[in-house]
Motif scaffolding. Structure first.
Motif, PDB file in Angstrom:
ATOM      1  N   TYR A  69      60.607  -5.840  98.767  1.00 32.38           N
ATOM      2  CA  TYR A  69      60.008  -6.590  97.660  1.00 32.38           C
ATOM      3  C   TYR A  69      58.713  -5.629  97.197  1.00 32.38           C
ATOM      4  O   TYR A  69      57.892  -5.231  98.070  1.00 32.38           O
ATOM      5  CB  TYR A  69      59.294  -7.869  98.417  1.00 32.38           C
ATOM      6  CG  TYR A  69      59.034  -8.781  97.176  1.00 32.38           C
ATOM      7  CD1 TYR A  69      59.833  -9.487  96.454  1.00 32.38           C
ATOM      8  CD2 TYR A  69      57.815  -8.818  96.878  1.00 32.38           C
ATOM      9  CE1 TYR A  69      59.517 -10.308  95.288  1.00 32.38           C
ATOM     10  CE2 TYR A  69      57.244  -9.598  95.685  1.00 32.38           C
ATOM     11  CZ  TYR A  69      58.136 -10.313  94.908  1.00 32.38           C
ATOM     12  OH  TYR A  69      57.654 -11.162  93.911  1.00 32.38           O
TER      13      TYR A  69
ATOM     14  N   LYS B 112      60.019 -17.431 104.648  1.00 31.22           N
ATOM     15  CA  LYS B 112      60.826 -16.868 103.795  1.00 31.22           C
ATOM     16  C   LYS B 112      60.580 -15.366 104.150  1.00 31.22           C
ATOM     17  O   LYS B 112      61.632 -14.470 103.849  1.00 31.22           O
ATOM     18  CB  LYS B 112      60.258 -16.977 102.341  1.00 31.22           C
ATOM     19  CG  LYS B 112      61.033 -16.053 101.325  1.00 31.22           C
ATOM     20  CD  LYS B 112      60.551 -16.357  99.903  1.00 31.22           C
ATOM     21  CE  LYS B 112      61.194 -15.496  99.107  1.00 31.22           C
ATOM     22  NZ  LYS B 112      60.986 -15.602  97.716  1.00 31.22           N
ATOM     23  N   TRP B 113      59.503 -14.788 104.783  1.00 25.10           N
ATOM     24  CA  TRP B 113      59.163 -13.531 104.905  1.00 25.10           C
ATOM     25  C   TRP B 113      59.191 -13.154 106.363  1.00 25.10           C
ATOM     26  O   TRP B 113      58.374 -12.047 106.817  1.00 25.10           O
ATOM     27  CB  TRP B 113      58.079 -13.128 104.251  1.00 25.10           C
ATOM     28  CG  TRP B 113      57.939 -13.145 102.668  1.00 25.10           C
ATOM     29  CD1 TRP B 113      57.021 -14.209 101.981  1.00 25.10           C
ATOM     30  CD2 TRP B 113      58.803 -12.419 101.904  1.00 25.10           C
ATOM     31  NE1 TRP B 113      57.446 -14.158 100.920  1.00 25.10           N
ATOM     32  CE2 TRP B 113      58.270 -13.451 100.468  1.00 25.10           C
ATOM     33  CE3 TRP B 113      59.494 -11.598 101.794  1.00 25.10           C
ATOM     34  CZ2 TRP B 113      58.925 -12.851  99.313  1.00 25.10           C
ATOM     35  CZ3 TRP B 113      60.115 -11.106 100.533  1.00 25.10           C
ATOM     36  CH2 TRP B 113      59.863 -11.755  99.356  1.00 25.10           C
TER      37      TRP B 113
ATOM     38  N   SER C 222      68.570  -3.248  98.371  1.00 21.76           N
ATOM     39  CA  SER C 222      68.493  -4.779  98.158  1.00 21.76           C
ATOM     40  C   SER C 222      67.334  -5.440  98.145  1.00 21.76           C
ATOM     41  O   SER C 222      66.780  -5.583  99.314  1.00 21.76           O
ATOM     42  CB  SER C 222      69.577  -5.226  99.229  1.00 21.76           C
ATOM     43  OG  SER C 222      69.725  -6.601  99.088  1.00 21.76           O
TER      44      SER C 222
ATOM     45  N   HIS D   7      64.397  -8.129  97.159  1.00 25.08           N
ATOM     46  CA  HIS D   7      64.213  -9.646  96.893  1.00 25.08           C
ATOM     47  C   HIS D   7      63.752 -10.081  95.468  1.00 25.08           C
ATOM     48  O   HIS D   7      63.656 -11.133  95.013  1.00 25.08           O
ATOM     49  CB  HIS D   7      63.327 -10.370  97.969  1.00 25.08           C
ATOM     50  CG  HIS D   7      63.890 -10.204  99.195  1.00 25.08           C
ATOM     51  ND1 HIS D   7      64.617 -11.525  99.822  1.00 25.08           N
ATOM     52  CD2 HIS D   7      64.150  -9.302 100.249  1.00 25.08           C
ATOM     53  CE1 HIS D   7      64.972 -11.289 100.976  1.00 25.08           C
ATOM     54  NE2 HIS D   7      64.701  -9.799 101.203  1.00 25.08           N
TER      55      HIS D   7
ATOM     56  N   THR E 270      64.051 -10.551  91.791  1.00 19.22           N
ATOM     57  CA  THR E 270      65.080 -11.034  90.875  1.00 19.22           C
ATOM     58  C   THR E 270      65.127 -10.233  89.726  1.00 19.22           C
ATOM     59  O   THR E 270      66.154 -10.163  89.108  1.00 19.22           O
ATOM     60  CB  THR E 270      64.997 -12.471  90.695  1.00 19.22           C
ATOM     61  OG1 THR E 270      63.588 -12.809  90.004  1.00 19.22           O
ATOM     62  CG2 THR E 270      65.035 -13.431  91.982  1.00 19.22           C
TER      63      THR E 270
END
Length: 128
Positions: A35, A81-82, A117, A119, A121
């Motif tokens: 991220y 979430k992390w 990939s 995170h 968006t």
């Protein structure tokens, strides 16, 4: 000249590197960036220009109360979430240069391989 901080383990004792500045941060799972984020809040009062710290403490980190406080510094752990994040790195800009942070975030996202990939968006050049 702003530089990326050394890797900061996600379960570290605070404060977050460059937390008192506006800038960007990158979350990693081992050696892989997952991220890229922006901390550009202007803040107010004692926390004026603390964009990176504000963003990370609000969305990525939480206080690890089980470890207490040592030398007036608390310990942090990732929010649910992390949980898979192993460390982070930050780059902070001197006062008055926070406007560069959104440009750096966009540049970094555009330079990372589309196959990675993340995170995030929205990525520059993506169809989303």
């Amino acid at each position: 000249v702003p530089e990326w901080c050394e890797p900061w383990p996600i379960n570290s004792q605070g404060p977050v590197p460059n937390g008192e500045r506006q800038g960007c941060y990158c979350l990693f799972q081992n050696a892989t960036p997952i991220y890229v984020g922006l901390g550009a809040s202007r803040g107010s009062g004692l926390y004026r220009e603390h964009g990176i710290g504000k963003r990370l403490y609000s969305h990525v980190l939480r206080v690890d109360s089980s470890r207490g406080v040592v030398n007036n510094k608390g310990f942090y752990m990732p929010r649910e979430k992390w949980q898979h994040v192993t460390h982070l790195r930050t780059i902070g800009f001197p006062s008055g240069y926070g406007y560069l942070a959104p440009a750096l975030e966009s540049f970094l996202l555009s330079q990372l391989p589309q196959s990675l990939s993340l995170h995030n968006t929205m990525r520059p050049g993506s169809s989303a």
